[in-house]
Every structure is written in C-alpha cells, then in structure tokens.
Scaffold this active site. Structure first.
Site, PDB file in Angstrom:
ATOM      1  N   CYS A 335       0.860  -1.188   0.000  1.00 27.88           N
ATOM      2  CA  CYS A 335       0.000   0.000   0.000  1.00 27.88           C
ATOM      3  C   CYS A 335       0.891   1.230   0.000  1.00 27.88           C
ATOM      4  O   CYS A 335       1.940   1.229   0.642  1.00 27.88           O
ATOM      5  CB  CYS A 335      -0.841   0.078   1.276  1.00 27.88           C
ATOM      6  SG  CYS A 335      -2.012  -1.236   1.459  1.00 27.88           S
ATOM      7  N   ILE A 336       0.438   2.255  -0.662  1.00 23.74           N
ATOM      8  CA  ILE A 336       1.181   3.524  -0.648  1.00 23.74           C
ATOM      9  C   ILE A 336       0.194   4.652  -0.406  1.00 23.74           C
ATOM     10  O   ILE A 336      -0.925   4.625  -0.919  1.00 23.74           O
ATOM     11  CB  ILE A 336       1.974   3.723  -1.960  1.00 23.74           C
ATOM     12  CG1 ILE A 336       2.752   5.045  -1.921  1.00 23.74           C
ATOM     13  CG2 ILE A 336       1.085   3.656  -3.182  1.00 23.74           C
ATOM     14  CD1 ILE A 336       3.769   5.190  -3.038  1.00 23.74           C
ATOM     15  N   LEU A 337       0.626   5.607   0.385  1.00 25.51           N
ATOM     16  CA  LEU A 337      -0.216   6.772   0.664  1.00 25.51           C
ATOM     17  C   LEU A 337       0.656   8.008   0.821  1.00 25.51           C
ATOM     18  O   LEU A 337       1.652   7.996   1.539  1.00 25.51           O
ATOM     19  CB  LEU A 337      -1.002   6.562   1.968  1.00 25.51           C
ATOM     20  CG  LEU A 337      -1.674   7.819   2.537  1.00 25.51           C
ATOM     21  CD1 LEU A 337      -2.907   8.199   1.705  1.00 25.51           C
ATOM     22  CD2 LEU A 337      -2.098   7.620   3.991  1.00 25.51           C
ATOM     23  N   THR A 338       0.284   9.069   0.127  1.00 32.43           N
ATOM     24  CA  THR A 338       0.784  10.407   0.444  1.00 32.43           C
ATOM     25  C   THR A 338      -0.375  11.121   1.118  1.00 32.43           C
ATOM     26  O   THR A 338      -1.483  11.161   0.552  1.00 32.43           O
ATOM     27  CB  THR A 338       1.179  11.181  -0.833  1.00 32.43           C
ATOM     28  OG1 THR A 338       2.135  10.411  -1.560  1.00 32.43           O
ATOM     29  CG2 THR A 338       1.795  12.535  -0.481  1.00 32.43           C
ATOM     30  N   GLN A 343       0.102  15.817  -1.229  1.00 27.92           N
ATOM     31  CA  GLN A 343      -0.047  15.169  -2.539  1.00 27.92           C
ATOM     32  C   GLN A 343       0.293  16.100  -3.699  1.00 27.92           C
ATOM     33  O   GLN A 343       0.268  17.310  -3.570  1.00 27.92           O
ATOM     34  CB  GLN A 343      -1.489  14.656  -2.701  1.00 27.92           C
ATOM     35  CG  GLN A 343      -1.725  13.383  -1.905  1.00 27.92           C
ATOM     36  CD  GLN A 343      -3.144  12.876  -1.996  1.00 27.92           C
ATOM     37  OE1 GLN A 343      -3.958  13.411  -2.735  1.00 27.92           O
ATOM     38  NE2 GLN A 343      -3.454  11.828  -1.225  1.00 27.92           N
ATOM     39  N   GLY A 346       5.250  15.318  -5.729  1.00 28.41           N
ATOM     40  CA  GLY A 346       6.333  14.416  -6.103  1.00 28.41           C
ATOM     41  C   GLY A 346       6.692  13.372  -5.059  1.00 28.41           C
ATOM     42  O   GLY A 346       7.549  12.515  -5.298  1.00 28.41           O
ATOM     43  N   TYR A 347       6.012  13.396  -3.890  1.00 24.93           N
ATOM     44  CA  TYR A 347       6.365  12.422  -2.843  1.00 24.93           C
ATOM     45  C   TYR A 347       5.964  10.988  -3.228  1.00 24.93           C
ATOM     46  O   TYR A 347       6.640  10.035  -2.863  1.00 24.93           O
ATOM     47  CB  TYR A 347       5.704  12.802  -1.513  1.00 24.93           C
ATOM     48  CG  TYR A 347       6.326  14.002  -0.830  1.00 24.93           C
ATOM     49  CD1 TYR A 347       7.610  13.940  -0.303  1.00 24.93           C
ATOM     50  CD2 TYR A 347       5.625  15.189  -0.689  1.00 24.93           C
ATOM     51  CE1 TYR A 347       8.179  15.028   0.330  1.00 24.93           C
ATOM     52  CE2 TYR A 347       6.186  16.296  -0.061  1.00 24.93           C
ATOM     53  CZ  TYR A 347       7.468  16.209   0.447  1.00 24.93           C
ATOM     54  OH  TYR A 347       8.033  17.287   1.071  1.00 24.93           O
ATOM     55  N   GLU A 369       1.417  -4.346  -5.361  1.00 23.12           N
ATOM     56  CA  GLU A 369       0.295  -5.255  -5.153  1.00 23.12           C
ATOM     57  C   GLU A 369      -0.940  -4.719  -5.879  1.00 23.12           C
ATOM     58  O   GLU A 369      -1.160  -3.506  -5.915  1.00 23.12           O
ATOM     59  CB  GLU A 369       0.025  -5.346  -3.638  1.00 23.12           C
ATOM     60  CG  GLU A 369      -0.814  -6.515  -3.224  1.00 23.12           C
ATOM     61  CD  GLU A 369      -0.902  -6.630  -1.704  1.00 23.12           C
ATOM     62  OE1 GLU A 369       0.128  -6.810  -1.041  1.00 23.12           O
ATOM     63  OE2 GLU A 369      -2.031  -6.516  -1.198  1.00 23.12           O
ATOM     64  N   SER A 373      -5.245   1.683  -7.146  1.00 23.34           N
ATOM     65  CA  SER A 373      -6.331   2.675  -7.181  1.00 23.34           C
ATOM     66  C   SER A 373      -6.163   3.526  -8.439  1.00 23.34           C
ATOM     67  O   SER A 373      -5.148   3.424  -9.134  1.00 23.34           O
ATOM     68  CB  SER A 373      -6.261   3.556  -5.938  1.00 23.34           C
ATOM     69  OG  SER A 373      -5.101   4.357  -6.011  1.00 23.34           O
TER      70      SER A 373
HETATM   71  N1  ACO Z   1      -4.603  13.871 -10.697  1.00 18.89           N
HETATM   72  C1  ACO Z   1      -3.913  13.583 -11.818  1.00 18.89           C
HETATM   73  N2  ACO Z   1      -2.694  12.986 -11.805  1.00 18.89           N
HETATM   74  C2  ACO Z   1      -2.174  12.678 -10.619  1.00 18.89           C
HETATM   75  C3  ACO Z   1      -2.822  12.979  -9.402  1.00 18.89           C
HETATM   76  C4  ACO Z   1      -4.101  13.600  -9.481  1.00 18.89           C
HETATM   77  N3  ACO Z   1      -4.799  13.910  -8.380  1.00 18.89           N
HETATM   78  N4  ACO Z   1      -2.044  12.560  -8.382  1.00 18.89           N
HETATM   79  C5  ACO Z   1      -0.944  12.015  -8.916  1.00 18.89           C
HETATM   80  N5  ACO Z   1      -1.030  12.088 -10.282  1.00 18.89           N
HETATM   81  C6  ACO Z   1      -0.066  11.542 -11.236  1.00 18.89           C
HETATM   82  C7  ACO Z   1       0.659  12.561 -12.024  1.00 18.89           C
HETATM   83  O1  ACO Z   1       0.970  11.977 -13.277  1.00 18.89           O
HETATM   84  C8  ACO Z   1       1.939  12.764 -11.244  1.00 18.89           C
HETATM   85  O2  ACO Z   1       3.011  13.067 -12.052  1.00 18.89           O
HETATM   86  P1  ACO Z   1       3.287  14.597 -12.526  1.00 18.89           P
HETATM   87  O3  ACO Z   1       3.307  15.433 -11.283  1.00 18.89           O
HETATM   88  O4  ACO Z   1       4.618  14.529 -13.186  1.00 18.89           O
HETATM   89  O5  ACO Z   1       2.165  14.923 -13.448  1.00 18.89           O
HETATM   90  C9  ACO Z   1       2.179  11.392 -10.666  1.00 18.89           C
HETATM   91  O6  ACO Z   1       0.897  10.829 -10.481  1.00 18.89           O
HETATM   92  C10 ACO Z   1       2.904  11.356  -9.346  1.00 18.89           C
HETATM   93  O7  ACO Z   1       2.499  12.402  -8.522  1.00 18.89           O
HETATM   94  P2  ACO Z   1       3.118  12.539  -7.083  1.00 18.89           P
HETATM   95  O8  ACO Z   1       2.980  13.972  -6.646  1.00 18.89           O
HETATM   96  O9  ACO Z   1       4.476  11.962  -7.047  1.00 18.89           O
HETATM   97  O10 ACO Z   1       2.147  11.584  -6.246  1.00 18.89           O
HETATM   98  P3  ACO Z   1       1.468  11.880  -4.846  1.00 18.89           P
HETATM   99  O11 ACO Z   1       2.457  12.286  -3.818  1.00 18.89           O
HETATM  100  O12 ACO Z   1       0.290  12.746  -5.026  1.00 18.89           O
HETATM  101  O13 ACO Z   1       1.015  10.394  -4.441  1.00 18.89           O
HETATM  102  C11 ACO Z   1      -0.544   8.631  -4.435  1.00 18.89           C
HETATM  103  C12 ACO Z   1       0.317   9.535  -5.310  1.00 18.89           C
HETATM  104  C13 ACO Z   1       0.307   7.916  -3.396  1.00 18.89           C
HETATM  105  C14 ACO Z   1      -1.234   7.578  -5.293  1.00 18.89           C
HETATM  106  C15 ACO Z   1      -1.596   9.554  -3.733  1.00 18.89           C
HETATM  107  O14 ACO Z   1      -2.467  10.058  -4.696  1.00 18.89           O
HETATM  108  C16 ACO Z   1      -2.405   8.858  -2.669  1.00 18.89           C
HETATM  109  O15 ACO Z   1      -1.951   8.676  -1.549  1.00 18.89           O
HETATM  110  N6  ACO Z   1      -3.658   8.475  -3.004  1.00 18.89           N
HETATM  111  C17 ACO Z   1      -4.536   7.861  -2.031  1.00 18.89           C
HETATM  112  C18 ACO Z   1      -4.106   6.444  -1.725  1.00 18.89           C
HETATM  113  C19 ACO Z   1      -3.918   5.623  -2.984  1.00 18.89           C
HETATM  114  O16 ACO Z   1      -4.749   5.614  -3.874  1.00 18.89           O
HETATM  115  N7  ACO Z   1      -2.799   4.883  -3.031  1.00 18.89           N
HETATM  116  C20 ACO Z   1      -2.457   3.990  -4.121  1.00 18.89           C
HETATM  117  C21 ACO Z   1      -3.203   2.717  -3.943  1.00 18.89           C
HETATM  118  S1  ACO Z   1      -2.559   1.406  -4.954  1.00 18.89           S
HETATM  119  C22 ACO Z   1      -1.410   0.640  -3.930  1.00 18.89           C
HETATM  120  O17 ACO Z   1      -1.318   0.983  -2.775  1.00 18.89           O
HETATM  121  C23 ACO Z   1      -0.535  -0.426  -4.499  1.00 18.89           C
END
Ligand code: ACO
Ligand code: ZN
Length: 482
Positions: A335-338, A343, A346-347, A369, A373
């Site tokens: 699982c991953i969460l920012t 959010q 880039g984290y 895994e 999402s």
């Molecule tokens: N809308 C559109 N694109 C997005 C968004 C958004 N809200 N968030 C991330 N992205 C995309 C973009 O392409 C971005 O790249 P870019 O900045 O170059 O355009 C890329 O993802 C990475 O963005 P980050 O800033 O590095 O990611 P962030 O720190 O926001 O974390 C994460 C991404 C962990 C998925 C976050 O959105 C989150 O915690 N979501 C809720 C929990 C979740 O869904 N976790 C993943 C479940 S799947 C698993 O755990 C295996």
C-alpha cells in the site's frame, strides 16, 4: 492554538452559487409523492459542485438529521472519495428511478489489475538492429522474441482506459482473511463501510477531510474532529485528550530505524511485528484514503516505510508505503499513501522510486500489489515511464560505434527492477512500441524524451540510504543504483 492551523480539505468543496445547468424547481406535490419511496439503491441526478452539473448518483444510505432527511450518494462512474451527504435540494427528483434489480448491479469488473498481470516470455532473440536516430526520433530495436511479444501486445491493447475504480471493488470477498494490509474490500451492497464515518481528522499542522470509511472505534464517529498524534498516530476524541496525550508522548519521529536521510527528508523503517500499535494506527489512518484495501489486525508480515519531513518540531509524517516481508508474487509494495496536504508534490514518485531502490538492493524485480487505485495507477504509470526513459537515455552506442547495442524487455526490466509486464504496459501506454520489419522497435521522439527528462524534483540518493536486505537473492551489481 491548534485550530488556527491551515485547513486542508480534499477535494475542495466550492459553494453552490451559480445557477444549476438544469433548474431543480420547487418540489411540487407530483414530485413530493416520490419522496417516501426514496430508498437505498435508487438512482437520481445530483448536482455536483466539482462538475457544476447534475451527475447520475446512487443513494447509498439515508439518515435523518434534525428532522431533515439526508442522503449519502455515490456519483456513478466517479471515485468514491467524492461520495457525500446531500439533501433533496441538490437532487433532480423528477428523474428518480427505483433501485435496479440485483442482477443488473452497477458494479463492473476491475480491469486495472488485468493490465499488469500478464506474463511476458524472457528475451531470446538477438537484435538485428542497425536503426539510427532519425531526425528527432530515437529508435531502439527490442531483442525480445517478436511472436511472443506480439501476442502480449495484443492483450495489452485490450486494456481498458483508466476508469472509476470505485465501482469496481464491490465483488464480494469474505471478510475473514487474517493477513495484514490486503487488497480485499468489505463492501456488501448495504455495507456500512460504503459510508465515510469520520468527518475530519487533525494531524500535526493540518485538518484533513477523509475520503473513505476506516474502522476507527464507534465512539469516534460522532466526533466533529478526530485528533491524531502525528508521531505515534494515537487517536483522541477531542483537543483536551490530544493535549494530555502530548504531555506523555515523547516521540518526535516514527518508531523504528531511520534508514534514509537527505536534507530534511527521511525514511523510517517500522517492523509491523515489533511496533504493532503504531502499525495498526497507521493502517487505520491510511484506510481513510485507501478504498481498495481491507484493514487487518495482523501487521506482523509487513514492514512499513514512513516518509517524513524534518523541522524544529520533529519528523512530520508525509506518507508511507508498506511491503510484504516475503512475497511470492514479486510484490515490492503493498500500500502507498501520500497524505492529502502533501499530494501532487512528487512524494508519491519518490516513495515508488524508493521501493524499487530497495528491490535493486535485494537483487529482485518488483511490482506493486494489485489492484491499484486510480491515483495509484496514474502515479505508477508516470514512474515507470520516467524510469524507462532514463534507462533508454543511458543506453547509447559504444564509442566509435553507430549501432545501438541490443536491448530487450528483459534488459529494461533488470536495469530498472520493474517487472516485465509493467515495462511492457508502460511502453504500450506511452505508445512508443511498434512492429517494423520483423522486429519490435521503440520509437521515441525528442519531445517525449524531453518531457520526461529530469522532471522529478525529488530523487532518491542511494548514498543517503543505510539499509541491508535481509536475504539478498542475486548479486547487487546486476542492477544500476544511482
Ligand atoms: N490527478 C492527476 N494525476 C495525478 C494525481 C491527481 N490527483 N495525483 C498524482 N497524479 C499523477 C501525475 O501523473 C503525477 O506526475 P506529474 O506530477 O509529473 O504529473 C504522478 O501521479 C505522481 O504524482 P506525485 O505527486 O508523485 O504523487 P502523490 O504524492 O500525489 O502520491 C498517491 C500519489 C500515493 C497515489 C496519492 O495520490 C495517494 O496517496 N492516493 C490515495 C491512496 C492511494 O490511492 N494509493 C495507491 C493505492 S494502490 C497501492 O497501494 C498499491
Ligand atoms: Zn503520540
């Protein structure tokens, strides 16, 4: 003092000030007669602030608040984090329809997991490449067996586009699994877990609006705000309780070992077996933002990697990822969460890169895994594309040579520690792989290269990492670690 801190609500709720696209009109007697029939499962268009339009929605739950009926609705084909309580004044009741019969459920199958669960044969055919960069386009001939690759690409092209993952998690999965941090979802058709149960949390400097249900104790669900200690993640029902807690809690960082520090950014490694209370509280917190994951009480099989930012007050949690101590499916991240305030900075990318860096040190190929999402898939696609572009940029003809050395999907997988299926899916998603004169070639324009080149603000610096894998399985130098 605490209340003066910035309020972070996600998604931002705008006030309904503009005229709706389709006026609702007064509730005349003709419409009123529908009201008693409104039940869970009914469909009705609801005015969505984000879209400034009526969106088809399904009634998930009904409650009475100070004599007024409120409806918890799910916008069809939108992520469940947008679900909300609304009153009838946001509904177009003239279009209310009764619940569909059980056989025609709104749930669709989840194709996200299919995208990266295919198998790709290992590279066998040497490259016949003598393709050179043409103008602004760099062409790589892949040395993988074309026939096998072809069949795989045919499957890849059948991948459905990124859609709402929220409607795809309804498949009934028995809630009896005892392992930690899994992927199953406990939603039955009338499950309470479909309704957000915590209105607001306070964590460190932020008030944060949760996205999904999380099984916090029942008594907390009636609190306007749940206060969470940002260091040990203990939850309290009011400000006084958290103040009392902070006089006793001496932590200024997550428990466990600090395994990475670069500037103000650190990672702490927490063993789910040794730090059960912390791991359990972390999972409860994470579940507020993770829809696909079921919370289990056994955190023993997992390691947790907590990302923090340091200042005079301590190491503030930014996000985390968990990892199976042993995975038969090559999972390097569960699982991953920012956390929402951090959010889109880039984290997420940084944590994903960190997870692959650990895999490289273990001498393993990794994959997240499934299912991912919607935001997880976006983030991984972005990471995979960037990592592959970087590998390709570093793949140059040797001195005095005009030909590019042969390269296979397998090579790309080994260079990046990204599983072959994910490599292929990412190349396909980038639309850079094609069949040409009996070989598969990657054609990458300079513009595409440039759009990926060094865009990331945060990069893992392996020199700042102090970590030894428990059981290395391959020589470490097989992978490139920068
Ligand atoms: N809308 C559109 N694109 C997005 C968004 C958004 N809200 N968030 C991330 N992205 C995309 C973009 O392409 C971005 O790249 P870019 O900045 O170059 O355009 C890329 O993802 C990475 O963005 P980050 O800033 O590095 O990611 P962030 O720190 O926001 O974390 C994460 C991404 C962990 C998925 C976050 O959105 C989150 O915690 N979501 C809720 C929990 C979740 O869904 N976790 C993943 C479940 S799947 C698993 O755990 C295996
Ligand atoms: Zn504490």
């Amino acid at each position: 003092m605490v209340q003066k801190m910035p309020i972070v609500t996600e998604p931002v709720q705008t006030k309904l000030t503009e005229t709706p696209l389709e006026p609702i009109g007064p509730l005349d007697t003709k419409v009123m007669q529908y009201l008693p029939k409104m039940a869970e499962g009914c469909r009705v268009p609801v005015f969505m602030d984000d879209q400034q339009a009526f969106i088809p929605a399904e009634i998930v739950s009904i409650r009475e608040n100070a004599g007024v009926r409120e409806f918890y609705i799910h916008y069809v084909n939108y992520n469940r984090r947008l679900d909300e309580w609304v009153k009838t004044d946001r509904m177009n009741l003239k279009e209310l329809v009764p619940p569909p019969s059980a056989s025609s459920s709104s749930s669709t199958s989840n194709n996200v997991s299919q995208e990266i669960s295919r198998t790709v044969p290992s590279a066998t055919t040497p490259s016949t490449s003598s393709d050179m960069p043409l103008g602004n386009t760099t062409t790589f001939v892949l040395s993988d067996d074309a026939e096998y690759l072809n069949s795989d690409l045919t499957q890849t092209s059948a991948i459905s586009p990124l859609t709402d993952c929220s409607t795809t998690t309804m498949a009934a999965i028995p809630p009896t699994k005892t392992r930690g941090n899994g992927n199953n979802h406990h939603s039955g058709v009338h499950s309470v877990t479909k309704v957000k149960n915590i209105d607001m949390i306070h964590l460190g400097r932020y008030f944060i609006k949760p996205w999904y249900f999380s099984p916090y104790p029942e008594e907390l669900t009636s609190c306007p705000v749940v206060y969470i200690c940002e260091f040990c993640l203990k939850y309290c029902k009011d400000v006084d309780a958290i103040k009392r807690h902070r006089t006793k809690c001496t932590l200024i960082h997550p428990p466990g070992n600090e395994i990475y520090r670069n500037g103000t950014t650190s990672f702490f490694e927490v063993d789910g077996r040794k730090n059960k209370a912390y791991s359990h509280n972390l999972c409860l917190l994470a579940k507020l933002f993770l829809d696909h994951k079921t919370l289990y009480y056994d955190t023993d099989p997992f390691m947790f990697y907590i990302l923090t930012e340091f200042d005079a007050q301590g190491f503030h949690i930014v996000g985390y990822f968990s990892k199976d101590k042993e995975s038969n499916e090559d999972y390097n991240l569960s699982c991953i969460l920012t956390l929402p305030p951090y959010q889109k900075k880039g984290y997420g990318h940084f944590m994903i890169e960190f997870s692959y860096t650990l895999s490289k040190l273990e001498g393993k190929i990794g994959t997240p895994e499934k299912p991912l999402s919607d935001l997880g898939l976006l983030s991984y696609r972005r990471y995979w594309s960037e990592a592959l572009m970087e590998a390709l940029l570093n793949h140059k003809p040797k001195d005095g040579d005009l030909d590019y050395p042969s390269l296979s999907i397998n090579d790309l997988s080994e260079i990046t520690a990204i599983k072959k299926e994910d490599v292929l899916a990412a190349l396909q998603n980038l639309n850079v792989i094609r069949y040409q004169q009996g070989s598969y070639v990657l054609s990458i324009t300079k513009d595409l290269f440039d759009s990926y080149h060094d865009k990331r603000r945060l990069r893992v610096n392996s020199k700042s990492l102090v970590w030894t894998p428990k059981l290395p399985t391959k020589p470490i130098n097989q992978f490139q670690i920068k």
